[in-house]
Design a protein around this motif. Structure first.
Motif, PDB file in Angstrom:
ATOM      1  N   LEU A  21      47.976  13.938  33.287  1.00  0.00           N
ATOM      2  CA  LEU A  21      47.276  14.720  34.220  1.00  0.00           C
ATOM      3  C   LEU A  21      47.583  16.413  34.226  1.00  0.00           C
ATOM      4  N   ARG A  22      48.857  16.608  33.854  1.00  0.00           N
ATOM      5  CA  ARG A  22      49.127  17.898  33.784  1.00  0.00           C
ATOM      6  C   ARG A  22      48.416  18.754  32.885  1.00  0.00           C
ATOM      7  N   LYS A  23      48.325  18.096  31.834  1.00  0.00           N
ATOM      8  CA  LYS A  23      47.725  18.661  30.306  1.00  0.00           C
ATOM      9  C   LYS A  23      46.267  18.858  30.559  1.00  0.00           C
ATOM     10  N   LYS A  24      45.577  17.863  31.439  1.00  0.00           N
ATOM     11  CA  LYS A  24      44.197  18.093  31.690  1.00  0.00           C
ATOM     12  C   LYS A  24      43.761  19.133  32.652  1.00  0.00           C
ATOM     13  N   VAL A  25      44.902  19.363  33.401  1.00  0.00           N
ATOM     14  CA  VAL A  25      44.717  20.580  34.399  1.00  0.00           C
ATOM     15  C   VAL A  25      44.573  21.735  33.624  1.00  0.00           C
ATOM     16  N   VAL A  26      45.485  21.834  32.751  1.00  0.00           N
ATOM     17  CA  VAL A  26      45.728  22.999  32.022  1.00  0.00           C
ATOM     18  C   VAL A  26      44.451  23.122  31.038  1.00  0.00           C
ATOM     19  N   ASP A  27      44.129  22.199  30.396  1.00  0.00           N
ATOM     20  CA  ASP A  27      42.765  22.198  29.618  1.00  0.00           C
ATOM     21  C   ASP A  27      41.662  22.561  30.377  1.00  0.00           C
ATOM     22  N   VAL A  28      41.456  22.364  31.475  1.00  0.00           N
ATOM     23  CA  VAL A  28      40.271  22.765  32.406  1.00  0.00           C
ATOM     24  C   VAL A  28      40.194  24.283  32.695  1.00  0.00           C
ATOM     25  N   CYS A  29      41.636  24.578  32.983  1.00  0.00           N
ATOM     26  CA  CYS A  29      41.844  26.195  33.265  1.00  0.00           C
ATOM     27  C   CYS A  29      41.368  26.931  32.025  1.00  0.00           C
ATOM     28  N   ILE A  30      41.863  26.313  30.758  1.00  0.00           N
ATOM     29  CA  ILE A  30      41.416  27.006  29.509  1.00  0.00           C
ATOM     30  C   ILE A  30      39.919  27.229  29.302  1.00  0.00           C
ATOM     31  N   GLU A  31      39.266  25.861  29.377  1.00  0.00           N
ATOM     32  CA  GLU A  31      37.696  26.055  29.245  1.00  0.00           C
ATOM     33  C   GLU A  31      37.123  26.900  30.378  1.00  0.00           C
ATOM     34  N   ALA A  32      37.520  26.971  31.646  1.00  0.00           N
ATOM     35  CA  ALA A  32      37.072  27.906  32.576  1.00  0.00           C
ATOM     36  C   ALA A  32      37.123  29.273  31.986  1.00  0.00           C
ATOM     37  N   LEU A  33      38.325  29.676  31.510  1.00  0.00           N
ATOM     38  CA  LEU A  33      38.646  31.091  31.304  1.00  0.00           C
ATOM     39  C   LEU A  33      37.813  31.413  30.046  1.00  0.00           C
ATOM     40  N   TRP A  42      37.331  35.370  29.861  1.00  0.00           N
ATOM     41  CA  TRP A  42      38.222  36.133  30.641  1.00  0.00           C
ATOM     42  C   TRP A  42      39.557  36.254  29.652  1.00  0.00           C
ATOM     43  N   GLU A  43      40.170  37.503  29.581  1.00  0.00           N
ATOM     44  CA  GLU A  43      41.424  37.445  29.051  1.00  0.00           C
ATOM     45  C   GLU A  43      42.488  37.056  29.762  1.00  0.00           C
ATOM     46  N   ASN A  44      42.412  37.121  31.234  1.00  0.00           N
ATOM     47  CA  ASN A  44      43.437  36.664  31.948  1.00  0.00           C
ATOM     48  C   ASN A  44      42.789  36.416  33.286  1.00  0.00           C
ATOM     49  N   MET A  45      43.615  36.080  34.440  1.00  0.00           N
ATOM     50  CA  MET A  45      42.992  35.582  35.769  1.00  0.00           C
ATOM     51  C   MET A  45      43.377  36.692  36.670  1.00  0.00           C
ATOM     52  N   ASP A  46      43.256  37.993  36.097  1.00  0.00           N
ATOM     53  CA  ASP A  46      43.651  39.158  37.156  1.00  0.00           C
ATOM     54  C   ASP A  46      42.456  39.500  37.926  1.00  0.00           C
ATOM     55  N   PHE A  47      41.175  39.001  37.861  1.00  0.00           N
ATOM     56  CA  PHE A  47      40.183  39.366  38.591  1.00  0.00           C
ATOM     57  C   PHE A  47      40.402  38.872  40.010  1.00  0.00           C
ATOM     58  N   PRO A  48      39.735  39.532  40.895  1.00  0.00           N
ATOM     59  CA  PRO A  48      39.736  39.372  42.325  1.00  0.00           C
ATOM     60  C   PRO A  48      39.509  37.882  42.724  1.00  0.00           C
ATOM     61  N   PHE A  49      40.087  37.156  43.552  1.00  0.00           N
ATOM     62  CA  PHE A  49      39.852  35.889  44.090  1.00  0.00           C
ATOM     63  C   PHE A  49      38.308  35.554  44.733  1.00  0.00           C
ATOM     64  N   THR A  50      37.989  36.705  45.405  1.00  0.00           N
ATOM     65  CA  THR A  50      36.883  36.608  46.192  1.00  0.00           C
ATOM     66  C   THR A  50      35.912  37.977  46.232  1.00  0.00           C
ATOM     67  N   LEU A  51      34.701  37.948  46.453  1.00  0.00           N
ATOM     68  CA  LEU A  51      33.869  38.935  46.483  1.00  0.00           C
ATOM     69  C   LEU A  51      33.611  39.441  47.855  1.00  0.00           C
ATOM     70  N   LEU A  52      34.013  38.587  48.696  1.00  0.00           N
ATOM     71  CA  LEU A  52      33.821  38.656  50.359  1.00  0.00           C
ATOM     72  C   LEU A  52      34.801  39.471  51.149  1.00  0.00           C
ATOM     73  N   ILE A  53      35.712  39.926  50.711  1.00  0.00           N
ATOM     74  CA  ILE A  53      36.786  40.948  51.358  1.00  0.00           C
ATOM     75  C   ILE A  53      36.592  42.303  50.404  1.00  0.00           C
ATOM     76  N   SER A  54      36.191  43.113  51.116  1.00  0.00           N
ATOM     77  CA  SER A  54      35.953  44.499  50.341  1.00  0.00           C
ATOM     78  C   SER A  54      37.507  45.190  50.099  1.00  0.00           C
ATOM     79  N   GLY A  55      37.490  45.455  48.824  1.00  0.00           N
ATOM     80  CA  GLY A  55      38.851  46.107  48.699  1.00  0.00           C
ATOM     81  C   GLY A  55      39.782  45.135  48.319  1.00  0.00           C
ATOM     82  N   VAL A  56      39.781  43.930  48.087  1.00  0.00           N
ATOM     83  CA  VAL A  56      40.910  43.082  47.978  1.00  0.00           C
ATOM     84  C   VAL A  56      41.165  43.033  46.582  1.00  0.00           C
ATOM     85  N   THR A  57      42.577  43.050  46.339  1.00  0.00           N
ATOM     86  CA  THR A  57      43.232  43.303  45.407  1.00  0.00           C
ATOM     87  C   THR A  57      44.047  42.012  44.946  1.00  0.00           C
TER      88      THR A  57
END
Ligand code: FE2
Length: 183
Positions: A21-33, A42-57
């Motif tokens: 299960l742990r390996k599958k979780v990582v595999d899904v993350c990799i495919e999404a990125l 994406w090179e990393n997961m540093d993009f903001p997690f939501t577009l619904l809060i202005s100025g969110v970091t």
């Protein structure tokens, strides 16, 4: 990318006892990125997690860690009240609850994060659940991803683990949004 994902979520992944299960979780993350950002990846997961809060970091990976840690701590308390919780399903679902977001967003040439072509058609609970099905995650995990937001309000009922994740997701989002609006 595998080392990167494992490092970003090392503490959370360590809470999944089932190695497959742990390996599958990582595999899904990799495919999404790799396939997100309208196919550019994406090179990393540093993009903001939501577009619904202005100025969110707060980044995507920060949000996933916070929600997973909140879910884990909530489970500790609820188990003491004799509510049975499947920890592997809880943690796998929490790490993956927003994994459709790398597909939902795109970074423009100007560096602005906005809705992708896919994101204009399908919300992240749908694409995330689809990716999880493709990698043969347990149906409970697929269900929890699909139902983590308002899609889950319409039934079938959430699982215990899905209900915890739904609440913890908004437990991060709500106070953060209010705090940003009060600045
Ligand atoms: Fe979330």
């Amino acid at each position: 990318m595998q080392d990167y994902v494992q490092k970003e979520f090392s503490e959370q992944l360590a809470q999944i006892s089932d190695e497959t299960l742990r390996k599958k979780v990582v595999d899904v993350c990799i495919e999404a990125l790799r396939t997100g950002n309208d196919g550019k990846g994406w090179e990393n997961m540093d993009f903001p997690f939501t577009l619904l809060i202005s100025g969110v970091t707060v980044s995507f990976s920060d949000h996933v860690r916070i929600v997973t840690d909140l879910a884990s701590q909530a489970a500790d308390l609820l188990e003491k009240q004799r509510i049975p919780i499947n920890r592997d399903i809880l943690i796998a679902s929490a790490i993956l609850h927003d994994i459709g977001k790398p597909l939902e967003y795109v970074k423009t040439a100007e560096g602005v994060i906005t809705k992708s072509k896919v994101g204009n058609r399908l919300r992240h609970p749908v694409t995330g659940a689809g990716l999880a099905m493709k990698h043969e995650l347990p149906y409970e995990v697929v269900q929890n991803i699909y139902q983590h937001s308002w899609e889950g309000d319409k039934g079938p009922g959430r699982t215990v683990e899905g209900e915890i994740i739904h609440r913890c997701d908004f437990l991060h989002y709500g106070p953060l949004k209010i705090s940003m609006e009060n600045k």
